[in-house]
Each structure stands twice: as structure tokens, then as C-alpha cells.
Design an enzyme around this catalytic site. Structure first.
Site, short mmCIF file in Angstrom:
data_model
loop_
_atom_site.label_atom_id
_atom_site.label_comp_id
_atom_site.label_asym_id
_atom_site.label_seq_id
_atom_site.Cartn_x
_atom_site.Cartn_y
_atom_site.Cartn_z
N CYS A 56 0.84 -1.19 0.00
CA CYS A 56 0.00 0.00 0.00
C CYS A 56 0.88 1.25 0.00
O CYS A 56 1.77 1.39 0.85
CB CYS A 56 -0.90 -0.01 1.23
SG CYS A 56 -1.70 1.57 1.58
N GLU A 57 0.65 2.14 -0.95
CA GLU A 57 1.52 3.32 -1.05
C GLU A 57 1.23 4.37 0.01
O GLU A 57 1.98 5.33 0.16
CB GLU A 57 1.43 3.94 -2.44
CG GLU A 57 0.11 4.62 -2.76
CD GLU A 57 0.10 5.16 -4.18
OE1 GLU A 57 -0.52 6.22 -4.38
OE2 GLU A 57 0.67 4.54 -5.10
N HIS A 58 0.15 4.19 0.78
CA HIS A 58 -0.19 5.18 1.80
C HIS A 58 0.48 4.89 3.14
O HIS A 58 0.77 5.81 3.90
CB HIS A 58 -1.72 5.24 1.99
CG HIS A 58 -2.45 5.68 0.76
ND1 HIS A 58 -3.68 5.18 0.39
CD2 HIS A 58 -2.09 6.59 -0.19
CE1 HIS A 58 -4.05 5.76 -0.73
NE2 HIS A 58 -3.11 6.62 -1.10
N HIS A 59 0.69 3.60 3.46
CA HIS A 59 1.30 3.24 4.74
C HIS A 59 2.48 2.30 4.59
O HIS A 59 3.09 1.91 5.59
CB HIS A 59 0.25 2.59 5.66
CG HIS A 59 -0.89 3.49 6.02
ND1 HIS A 59 -2.08 3.51 5.32
CD2 HIS A 59 -1.01 4.43 6.99
CE1 HIS A 59 -2.89 4.40 5.85
NE2 HIS A 59 -2.28 4.98 6.86
N GLN A 102 -4.83 -0.49 -5.12
CA GLN A 102 -5.35 -1.68 -5.79
C GLN A 102 -6.08 -1.34 -7.09
O GLN A 102 -5.99 -2.09 -8.07
CB GLN A 102 -6.26 -2.47 -4.85
CG GLN A 102 -6.67 -3.82 -5.42
CD GLN A 102 -7.40 -4.66 -4.41
OE1 GLN A 102 -7.06 -4.69 -3.23
NE2 GLN A 102 -8.43 -5.37 -4.85
N HIS A 158 -5.72 -5.75 2.83
CA HIS A 158 -4.80 -4.63 3.03
C HIS A 158 -4.44 -4.57 4.51
O HIS A 158 -5.31 -4.36 5.35
CB HIS A 158 -5.45 -3.31 2.60
CG HIS A 158 -5.70 -3.22 1.12
ND1 HIS A 158 -5.15 -2.22 0.35
CD2 HIS A 158 -6.42 -3.99 0.28
CE1 HIS A 158 -5.54 -2.38 -0.91
NE2 HIS A 158 -6.31 -3.45 -0.98
N CYS A 208 -3.01 -2.29 6.00
CA CYS A 208 -3.27 -0.97 6.56
C CYS A 208 -4.68 -0.90 7.15
O CYS A 208 -4.97 -0.05 7.99
CB CYS A 208 -3.07 0.12 5.52
SG CYS A 208 -4.07 -0.05 4.04
#
Length: 228
Positions: A116-119, A157, A185, A187
Site C-alpha cells: 500500500c503506497e499510503h502506509h 489496488q 490490506h 493498513c
């Protein structure tokens, strides 16, 4: 050190992270992303990981931790995020459809390991990819390798699903490609709401797969809700 865009204040960053927002259908890469070698990247990342562990209070002289920065850096560049480097794009060899197979071909349950590119936490699931030949066929393992390549980068995704379909369409010279991904995910599963049961399903349907009956047939192969 880089500075975040002034428009991206802490509140907006939190909003994007918690609401699974993608900013582009393309992976956001800088123009100078490949001006330094992989070895140089490993060395720079190693120092950054040292700094993170030190800040967290870890004893970097401990035998168990001493090699962690180098191991993490090598894993980032050579494995976990190897899909950022276009040099690692698999060669999607195609062949003439000499046996004139005209029905859909479905490759089910391709393992997805992404991040996941956010976390920067894992995304783990399965991809189901299908196409209808327009005169060309692709080796089955190449479908797995395309999924792997686009998975091995910081991802959202929805974007991953689209990138797989677009790569298959380009390789096969047809719009008749579809992909469904069902993934967990971490996250969501291991932080925040900590819902260990939920998963995320995304889909991209191209060409004939946009037609109701073709889409229905594909989803029946996957034993999924045909009202999807």
C-alpha cells in the site's frame, strides 16, 4: 531532504491515507527516478533505515539488528519494489493463435503481494485475469509475471488492476482483457480499524468484457456474484 507540497497539509495527507485515494492511473514516479544505480539506492536507503531504527530507540549495535538496514534496503530495491524499474518489465512473448481458440482464457488465483503506497504495509490477495484472443495468445506464466511486476511497487489496488489490464491489452493487441483482484490490506487489517476479515475487490473490464453476458461468464468462472 525533500519537502512536501505546501498544499499537502497534515489533514489532507491523513484524508488520502484513510480513504484509499489514488492520485493517478500511472505510478507517480519522478523524471529522475533512474539516474542513480540500484547499488546507490541500496546505500542511501540503508542509511535512512538506520536513522528510522535509531529514532525508534533500537540498539543498532545488537547482533540481531546490525544487518537490518542493509537487508531492508536490498529487499526494497531488488524485491519488494522491483516493479518500479522498467528494466524489470517481463517480456510478454506472444504467439499466433494457430489452433483458433476463440473463447475466453482465464488464469485464476494469481498470487498478489503488493505494498500500500499510503502506509507501506502489505497487500496480499489473488488476481484473476482473462482475455479473448484476437489472433495472438500469451504464455500462461507471462500473465503471472505481469501481475507480479506491477504488484512490486507502492500501489493502490485500483491502479494495479488497471495497469495489469493495460499491459495485457498492449501485449495481445486487443481490448478484450479483464482483471479482478480480491486482496487484504494490512493498513486496514493490522492498524486503524483493525478489521482482519475484510478484503477489497477491484475490477477492470475491457472490450467484450464490458458486455453483460461476457462479464457474467467471466464472473461465473470465478464463482463471484454475476451482478458485480
Amino acid at each position: 531532504m525533500f519537502e512536501l507540497n505546501s498544499k499537502m497539509n497534515d489533514e489532507r495527507i491523513e484524508e488520502i491515507g484513510d480513504n484509499h485515494v489514488a492520485t493517478s492511473a500511472k505510478t507517480p514516479l519522478r523524471a529522475d527516478a533512474f539516474t542513480i544505480s540500484d547499488e546507490e539506492k541500496i546505500n542511501k536507503i540503508q542509511e535512512s533505515v538506520k536513522d528510522i531504527l535509531h529514532t525508534l530507540g533500537m540498539d543498532l549495535e545488537d547482533d540481531s539488528i546490525q544487518g537490518t538496514p542493509k537487508r531492508v534496503a536490498k529487499a526494497f530495491v531488488n524485491e519488494i519494489f522491483m516493479g518500479l524499474n522498467p528494466a524489470n518489465m517481463p517480456n510478454p512473448s506472444t504467439f499466433d493463435n494457430n489452433y483458433n481458440y476463440g473463447e475466453m482464457l482465464v488464469e485464476k488465483n494469481i498470487v498478489v503481494y503488493s505494498t500500500c503506497e499510503h502506509h507501506l504495509l502489505p497487500i496480499i490477495g489473488r488476481a484473476h485475469v482473462a482475455y479473448i484472443s484476437n489472433g495472438k495468445v500469451i504464455g500462461l506464466s507471462k500473465m503471472n509475471r505481469i501481475v507480479e511486476y506491477f504488484s512490486k511497487r507502492p500501489q493502490v489496488q485500483e491502479r494495479l488492476t488497471m495497469q495489469i489490464v493495460q499491459a495485457m491489452q498492449e501485449a495481445l493487441g486487443t481490448q478484450d482483457v479483464a482483471c479482478v483482484i480480491d486482496a487484504k490490506h494490512l493498513c486496514v487489517n493490522s492498524r486503524g480499524i483493525k478489521d482482519i476479515e475484510s478484503s477489497t475487490v477491484t475490477s477492470e473490464f475491457g472490450g467484450k468484457f464490458k458486455e453483460k453476458e461476457t462479464k457474467k461468464e467471466f464472473l461465473q468462472y470465478l464463482q463471484m456474484d454475476t451482478n458485480f
